[in-house]
Design an enzyme around this catalytic site. Structure first.
Site, PDB file in Angstrom:
ATOM      1  N   PRO A  47      24.577  78.942  53.683  1.00 33.02           N
ATOM      2  CA  PRO A  47      23.656  77.661  53.471  1.00 33.02           C
ATOM      3  C   PRO A  47      24.436  76.543  54.154  1.00 33.02           C
ATOM      4  CG  PRO A  47      24.744  78.225  51.356  1.00 33.02           C
ATOM      5  CD  PRO A  47      24.943  79.467  52.292  1.00 33.02           C
ATOM      6  N   CYS A  48      23.435  75.574  54.523  1.00 26.76           N
ATOM      7  CA  CYS A  48      24.056  74.453  55.267  1.00 26.76           C
ATOM      8  C   CYS A  48      23.070  73.341  54.771  1.00 26.76           C
ATOM      9  CB  CYS A  48      24.054  74.662  56.740  1.00 26.76           C
ATOM     10  SG  CYS A  48      25.290  75.684  57.383  1.00 26.76           S
ATOM     11  N   GLN A  49      23.298  73.204  53.539  1.00 26.10           N
ATOM     12  CA  GLN A  49      21.983  72.036  52.805  1.00 26.10           C
ATOM     13  C   GLN A  49      22.361  70.595  53.232  1.00 26.10           C
ATOM     14  OE1 GLN A  49      23.023  73.207  48.901  1.00 26.10           O
ATOM     15  NE2 GLN A  49      21.250  74.847  48.788  1.00 26.10           N
TER      16      GLN A  49
END
Length: 915
Positions: free
Chosen positions: A520-522
């Site tokens: 995840p690359c929020q």
């Protein structure tokens, strides 16, 4: 059927006379991101004997609840179960996200236009005249020209005469009068095949190339042609060359040979450079000796298309020829036997979610003849872990952070070295004798066995913890104990480690053949107003990309497949995408990057995602499967990566299947009400389309071997056909949305569409109110996207597709109403839009199930990639070409079973029932 969760929290029992404050500190430090895991660190009267003696617990007493802790007997979970009812109104974040999505869609369309206008991102290398060459020594060719017959044979296009249809100004190929084999520049003789530095533009490092031609142009100028080498910083990696992945860095002497060539005038040559070709699988010592006396070396090629770094196809960099289209195909039949494939490979699924990516990869690999087994999976969401474990019972599912998983792997290697690979029997004999001599004090009790292991990296006492089963106590009394507390129990530790190594509960380097995952690359999310554009990896929300690559560096799998959103190629000039590529190349992996659209592989949604392949130099680099279905185009690729879109060339006319629509996907499912409490029910009818017949197949018909030769539970039942329950107000609103294509809140009483498609209140209609007293048309619907949106309470239709399956089902700012029913799409309907087989069961609250489905990789996309992976793994394809045309029978695998099931159905296979 829930999996054993190594990181699940359980309040510890106070043991001995006092409970250390350490455990309380651990509680306080773990409240933010995951369940608190308390570990007994009680002081002991004396050390436990080798049998695992420990001070007896004091009588159980009621203790005040600690935030984030689980009471005994409660279901293990990472967050509280919330009421599965739609919120009354969208919160600020939900509305802002909707506006961001709308802006992103508009920007994507602008990028498509820009990409078409810009054309190929490949940069033509035009050399500058060298200052030295402009002196007394005029560059000249040496010797006699190459014979006309030989020259015309070797360089035929140079001698083609321009025609009216091919005017010189439109022809990139310079025409030649004659060719030569050598030339002299600044009194230095250069020959064909020499590697040289070429003067570059201002503020640019000199180009590096291999001379492939010397010729005199029809304009009487002297030219040479170079086949270019690229430094790492010259490639798409660009500024991301200073990374360090577990000690792996880019070697400044390493360059990459390309197929790109340009013509330049002779006096652009600066000097010779010594470059050697190194076999990527060469022994390190031999490699060191080979490159010791050279200027540069190369072991891979580079191509702008699909940002590919790959093995040189033949010795000394003489790349083999590829087909004009760069596409390979295989007309051979698929593996459709009901028997399991003989060849096997192991898979680790990181950030697994409920398992969409690994499930699809395994299904596709099985079609190629490879049995890919998901042996390990890691995810922080406990509900997703339950879903994956239920559908893949033989998988070791770990509910923990990826960075703690990596720390545990390293500690596990130490334990295995100590208790498995070394002879520890003699060292433990004395402990066993001492244990027999000890007597059990009344305030001690015995470790029966160790049943789990995890790593705690958040508390004050960081390190390995074992889950302990106590003699004469039930499972509810099991506790997590730090390894230091069990230092006098080496026999129990050895027993656990040896058995665990035998079962491979955790992988060691060399155990994993394939790692897949979508870190995840929020931090690049459009709603994140504080995004760090200069240094995205300093944002904690993007750190999982680093962790993913660190795990790859440690385990060294044969293959890597990373999935992510297209924003990693857009945000901050594609920083995160370039970082991922840079890491793999620095680790000496072959790599290529492609963008794939889910709808192109048989789904009624668009959903573009990035997929990054990595392969050890000893393996074949997998290709990308070309589309098999037509699709409604939405958005486009970032300019720098426009040659990474997995698609047919514009000049090709492929035979694609008709785009799938919503009616193809779920028109067969029974009607359900707004509130549907049952997660298992009967279909109540037969499938109507080929897609529906396929999606209903059982595990064995799909070549899913998760349950071995067994059929698996719940097959033949309709699972998770439940909608998010609308609150009373929204339910009243939805019942008044007309049952027609394109219906939305604009069709409600009191709404008028004014100039520029902006909604306004109809002054002639008195505002209508619901039974609760709230307005029928909420204010947020009128103001959403400045009154121009058609999304609030929008109804889907049978002949449409969706942009992407989302993680939430609220109808306030998105089109998610069922075509003909007063409800939102159910979990199963969404799961079908993602290509999950109907037998795939989900666990957790209804909102959590939507999240699991929305976050998953579309199964048909992963299935197509899995087939290409299997082809590469088995050596049945080569890595020189980036694209692969799937066999004609690929989309109809399971056809035998489908046709058998269709015998009782009136609609022929492949025919779509009109709604």
């Amino acid at each position: 059927m829930a999996p054993s969760s190594p990181s699940s929290a359980r309040p510890t029992r106070a043991s001995g006379r006092e409970r250390s404050a350490m455990a309380e500190e651990i509680h306080q430090n773990q409240e933010e991101e995951e369940e608190v895991v308390a570990a007994s660190t009680a002081k002991r009267r004396r050390k436990a004997a080798s049998s695992g003696k420990k001070p007896k617990p004091t009588p159980k007493q009621a203790k005040p609840a600690v935030a984030g802790m689980k009471k005994k007997g409660e279901t293990e979970k990472t967050e509280p179960v919330v009421d599965d009812v739609c919120a009354e109104e969208p919160d600020e974040e939900e509305l802002a996200m909707g506006e961001e999505e709308a802006e992103a869609e508009e920007q994507a369309m602008q990028e498509v236009v820009a990409a078409v206008a810009a054309g190929s991102p490949g940069k033509k290398r035009v050399g500058r005249r060298s200052a030295a060459a402009s002196g007394d020594h005029v560059p000249e060719f040496i010797g006699s020209p190459v014979g006309a017959a030989e020259a015309h044979s070797n360089w035929p296009k140079r001698y083609e005469r321009s025609t009216a249809a091919n005017k010189p100004e439109e022809d990139d190929e310079l025409k030649a009068r004659c060719h030569y084999r050598s030339a002299k520049v600044d009194n230095i003789v250069y020959c064909l095949g020499d590697d040289v530095y070429v003067k570059a533009g201002e503020n640019e490092a000199d180009y590096i190339g291999r001379i492939t031609e010397f010729f005199e142009g029809t304009d009487r100028c002297h030219y040479f042609t170079c086949r270019w080498f690229f430094r790492a910083e010259d490639t798409v990696i660009n500024s991301l060359v200073s990374i360090n992945v577990d000690g792996h860095k880019h070697d400044p002497r390493r360059v990459f040979l390309s197929e790109e060539k340009n013509d330049n005038v002779l006096d652009c040559i600066i000097s010779k450079v010594k470059i050697v070709h190194v076999d990527p699988n060469m022994d390190p010592k031999a490699k060191a000796q080979l490159i010791e006396h050279c200027d540069l070396y190369y072991d891979m090629s580079y191509s702008v298309a699909y940002s590919t770094f790959a093995n040189i196809s033949s010795e000394n960099g003489q790349s083999g020829s590829e087909t004009a289209s760069g596409i390979s195909s295989d007309d051979a039949g698929l593996e459709t036997s009901s028997n399991m494939p003989e060849r096997t490979a192991t898979l680790l699924d990181l950030y697994s979610g409920c398992g969409g990516m690994s499930t699809g990869l395994c299904l596709g690999a099985a079609l190629s003849g490879l049995k890919l087994e998901t042996r390990w999976a890691v995810d922080l969401n406990s509900f997703a872990c339950q879903s994956l474990k239920y559908n893949h019972p033989q998988t070791e599912v770990r509910n923990e952070k990826a960075d703690e998983f990596l720390a545990l792997l390293k500690e596990w290697a130490v334990l295995c070295e100590k208790y498995v690979h070394q002879d520890v029997d003699s060292n433990l004999a004395g402990s066993e004798d001492q244990e027999d001599a000890d007597t059990l004090d009344k305030d001690e009790f015995v470790v029966q066995k160790l049943i789990g292991i995890r790593y705690d990296g958040t508390g004050r006492k960081k390190g390995v913890y074992f889950k302990v089963q106590w003699e004469e106590y039930g499972p509810e009394e099991d506790t997590w104990e730090p390894i230091d507390n069990l230092s006098d129990c080496p026999l129990k530790i050895r027993e656990f480690v040896q058995e665990g190594r035998k079962r491979k509960i955790l992988p060691l380097p060399g155990d994993v053949d394939v790692i897949c995952g979508g870190p995840p690359c929020q931090g690049i999310s459009g709603f994140n107003r504080f995004r760090n554009r200069d240094e995205p990896l300093k944002d904690e929300k993007n750190k999982q990309m680093v962790t993913f690559m660190d795990i790859v560096a440690y385990l060294k799998p044969k293959y890597v497949l990373m999935e992510n959103v297209v924003d990693i190629l857009k945000f901050a000039d594609g920083y995160l995408g370039k970082y991922a590529l840079s890491c793999l190349v620095a680790m000496k992996y072959q790599a290529r990057l492609g963008m794939m659209v889910a709808g192109c592989y048989g789904l009624p949604q668009f959903r573009m995602r990035v997929f990054l392949w990595g392969a050890l130099s000893s393996m074949v680099l997998p290709k990308y499967p070309l589309p098999t279905y037509d699709v409604v185009v939405r958005g486009g690729a970032p300019n720098a990566f426009s040659q990474c879109m997995v698609a047919y060339d514009e000049t090709q006319r492929p035979s694609l299947k008709k785009a799938l629509l919503l009616g193809d996907a779920f028109s067969d499912l029974p009607k359900v009400e707004n509130h549907q409490p049952n997660d298992v029910m009967e279909y109540g009818g037969s499938p109507k389309t080929e897609f529906q017949r396929y999606i209903r197949l059982g595990r064995k018909d799909m070549l899913d071997w998760s349950f071995g030769e067994e059929a698996g539970p719940d097959e033949g039942k309709l699972l998770d056909h439940q909608p998010l329950r609308l609150n009373n107000d929204d339910y009243e609103r939805v019942k008044q949305i007309p049952v027609k294509k394109g219906a939305n809140f604009r069709d409600l009483k009191g709404v008028k569409v004014g100039a520029n498609n902006v909604v306004e209140w109809d002054p002639e209609v008195e505002r209508v109110y619901l039974s609760s007293g709230k307005p029928l048309v909420p204010d947020y619907a009128m103001s959403f996207i400045k009154g121009k949106s058609l999304k609030p309470f929008g109804r889907l239709w049978w002949d449409q597709t969706v942009p992407t399956v989302v993680t939430r089902a609220e109808p306030h700012n998105q089109v998610i109403l069922h075509p003909t029913q007063a409800r939102v799409l159910t979990i199963r309907e969404n799961a079908r839009l993602q290509g999950f087989p109907d037998y795939y069961r989900l666990f957790g609250p209804i909102k959590e199930k939507y999240i699991q489905v929305g976050n998953a990789v579309a199964v048909p996309v992963a299935r197509a990639l899995g087939y290409c992976l299997g082809q590469a793994y088995l050596g049945e394809s080569d890595g020189s070409q980036p694209l692969y045309q799937l066999p004609a029978s690929f989309t109809s695998v399971g056809r035998t079973a489908v046709q058998a099931n269709a015998a009782s159905v009136g609609t022929p296979a492949g025919e779509v029932v009109e709604q």
